[in-house]
Design a protein around this motif. Sequence first.
Motif, mmCIF file in Angstrom:
data_model
loop_
_atom_site.group_PDB
_atom_site.id
_atom_site.type_symbol
_atom_site.label_atom_id
_atom_site.label_comp_id
_atom_site.label_asym_id
_atom_site.label_seq_id
_atom_site.Cartn_x
_atom_site.Cartn_y
_atom_site.Cartn_z
ATOM 1 N N VAL A 53 -10.303 -1.230 2.601
ATOM 2 C CA VAL A 53 -11.234 -2.347 2.577
ATOM 3 C C VAL A 53 -10.846 -3.371 3.659
ATOM 4 O O VAL A 53 -11.699 -3.986 4.309
ATOM 5 C CB VAL A 53 -11.196 -3.028 1.182
ATOM 6 C CG1 VAL A 53 -12.077 -4.283 1.146
ATOM 7 C CG2 VAL A 53 -11.614 -2.073 0.091
ATOM 8 N N GLY A 54 -9.549 -3.548 3.826
ATOM 9 C CA GLY A 54 -9.071 -4.654 4.665
ATOM 10 C C GLY A 54 -9.522 -4.593 6.107
ATOM 11 O O GLY A 54 -9.651 -5.628 6.764
ATOM 12 N N ILE A 56 -3.547 -5.415 8.818
ATOM 13 C CA ILE A 56 -2.092 -5.565 8.810
ATOM 14 C C ILE A 56 -1.492 -4.158 8.842
ATOM 15 O O ILE A 56 -1.984 -3.259 8.156
ATOM 16 C CB ILE A 56 -1.603 -6.246 7.501
ATOM 17 C CG1 ILE A 56 -2.421 -7.516 7.186
ATOM 18 C CG2 ILE A 56 -0.104 -6.524 7.543
ATOM 19 C CD1 ILE A 56 -2.213 -8.671 8.087
ATOM 20 N N LYS A 109 -4.665 -11.277 4.166
ATOM 21 C CA LYS A 109 -5.623 -11.406 5.266
ATOM 22 C C LYS A 109 -6.983 -11.912 4.813
ATOM 23 O O LYS A 109 -7.733 -12.492 5.594
ATOM 24 C CB LYS A 109 -5.757 -10.075 5.998
ATOM 25 C CG LYS A 109 -6.402 -8.930 5.197
ATOM 26 C CD LYS A 109 -5.437 -8.226 4.319
ATOM 27 C CE LYS A 109 -6.112 -7.138 3.460
ATOM 28 N NZ LYS A 109 -5.270 -5.959 3.373
ATOM 29 N N GLU A 167 -7.111 -2.108 12.487
ATOM 30 C CA GLU A 167 -6.507 -2.389 11.173
ATOM 31 C C GLU A 167 -6.312 -3.893 11.036
ATOM 32 O O GLU A 167 -6.292 -4.616 12.030
ATOM 33 C CB GLU A 167 -5.124 -1.714 11.091
ATOM 34 C CG GLU A 167 -5.037 -0.533 10.157
ATOM 35 C CD GLU A 167 -5.148 -0.867 8.678
ATOM 36 O OE1 GLU A 167 -5.687 -1.925 8.310
ATOM 37 O OE2 GLU A 167 -4.699 -0.039 7.880
ATOM 38 N N SER A 216 0.835 -1.213 0.000
ATOM 39 C CA SER A 216 0.000 0.000 0.000
ATOM 40 C C SER A 216 0.866 1.258 0.000
ATOM 41 O O SER A 216 0.549 2.251 -0.657
ATOM 42 C CB SER A 216 -0.906 -0.023 1.239
ATOM 43 O OG SER A 216 -1.749 1.069 1.265
ATOM 44 N N SER A 265 -1.463 3.920 6.450
ATOM 45 C CA SER A 265 -2.937 3.832 6.381
ATOM 46 C C SER A 265 -3.554 4.079 7.750
ATOM 47 O O SER A 265 -4.616 4.713 7.854
ATOM 48 C CB SER A 265 -3.360 2.456 5.868
ATOM 49 O OG SER A 265 -2.667 2.139 4.693
ATOM 50 N N THR A 288 2.113 -2.102 8.111
ATOM 51 C CA THR A 288 3.497 -2.197 7.612
ATOM 52 C C THR A 288 4.242 -0.912 7.990
ATOM 53 O O THR A 288 5.023 -0.899 8.933
ATOM 54 C CB THR A 288 3.523 -2.417 6.081
ATOM 55 O OG1 THR A 288 2.803 -3.616 5.766
ATOM 56 C CG2 THR A 288 4.960 -2.569 5.574
ATOM 57 N N GLY A 307 -3.515 -4.949 -2.868
ATOM 58 C CA GLY A 307 -4.409 -4.095 -2.068
ATOM 59 C C GLY A 307 -5.253 -3.151 -2.903
ATOM 60 O O GLY A 307 -5.187 -3.149 -4.137
ATOM 61 N N SER A 308 -6.067 -2.311 -2.228
ATOM 62 C CA SER A 308 -7.027 -1.468 -2.948
ATOM 63 C C SER A 308 -6.591 -0.015 -3.084
ATOM 64 O O SER A 308 -7.212 0.736 -3.835
ATOM 65 C CB SER A 308 -8.395 -1.515 -2.254
ATOM 66 O OG SER A 308 -8.334 -0.893 -0.995
ATOM 67 N N ARG A 309 -5.551 0.438 -2.356
ATOM 68 C CA ARG A 309 -5.159 1.854 -2.456
ATOM 69 C C ARG A 309 -4.784 2.174 -3.914
ATOM 70 O O ARG A 309 -3.990 1.471 -4.539
ATOM 71 C CB ARG A 309 -3.954 2.154 -1.565
ATOM 72 C CG ARG A 309 -3.554 3.637 -1.625
ATOM 73 C CD ARG A 309 -2.174 3.844 -1.106
ATOM 74 N NE ARG A 309 -2.081 3.721 0.321
ATOM 75 C CZ ARG A 309 -2.118 4.748 1.170
ATOM 76 N NH1 ARG A 309 -2.243 5.982 0.716
ATOM 77 N NH2 ARG A 309 -2.009 4.550 2.455
#
Length: 206
Positions: free
Chosen positions: A83-84, A130, A47, A128, A36, A136, A132, A200-202
């Motif tokens: 989304v996660g 995950i 996940k 959250e 991300s 986010s 890193t 991911g969605s970012r």
Amino acid sequence: MTQQDTSTQADARIQEETLAEFRDAGALLEGHFILSSGRRSPVFIQKMFIFQDPARTERVCKALARKAEAAFGKIDVVVSPAVGGIVPGYETARHLGAKAIFVERVEGQFELRRGFEIPADARVLMVEDIITTGLSSRECLAAIARYSANVVGAACLIDRSGGKVDIGAPLVSLAAIEVPDYAADQLPPELAAIPAVKPGSRGLVA
Ligand SMILES: O=P(O)(O)OC[C@H]1O[C@H](OP(=O)(O)OP(=O)(O)O)[C@H](O)[C@@H]1O
Ligand SMILES: O=C(O)c1cc(=O)[nH]c(=O)[nH]1
Ligand SMILES: [Mg+2]
């Protein structure tokens, strides 16, 4: 044995059980991933392989709720970044007896939509999936701050920084492990040799 020894042992057991859940779900992927943050990694923790299994999701989020409750006390509202964060936010809130709402990206910025509100006196937990770099999480907390909410802490399933990240709020995780990641222009040759994928969605555009 001191109380601290006992809680360190309990944390180590929770970490082992959490990593076993991710391993058994096939969620620990190897390859070349664009994260991300834009950083690159040979490991991706998918996940969604946990969240597609409600029983597994219940087990890990129940453990996260117990840990968050022990650290921060009563929680009224869980806020998660889409989304996660949506599924673990909901399931953790269920075990906390709290409401679950989420922020989502509008032109790249996290916002509360859909009529979601945070009462002024609510004790808020940011959940959250995950972490890193913590980017986010910081963006999610900044969005929540626009509503003058009382954020008492944050929780995630796996902290890939091994506990080093500072998101600007006290953080608990079920597992804190150090996973390598690299700037895009500083890839080790074995990683550069593999085509990169971005799970991911970012930044996704429809
Ligand atoms: O700590 P960071 O460096 O910010 O990385 C962690 C973030 O990356 C993933 O989200 P992503 O934006 O990839 O989209 P997703 O929520 O749809 O998976 C994950 O869900 C966290 O939100
Ligand atoms: O940094 C990320 O974007 C990231 C890493 C990871 O292992 N899993 C995930 O969902 N996101
Ligand atoms: Mg996310």
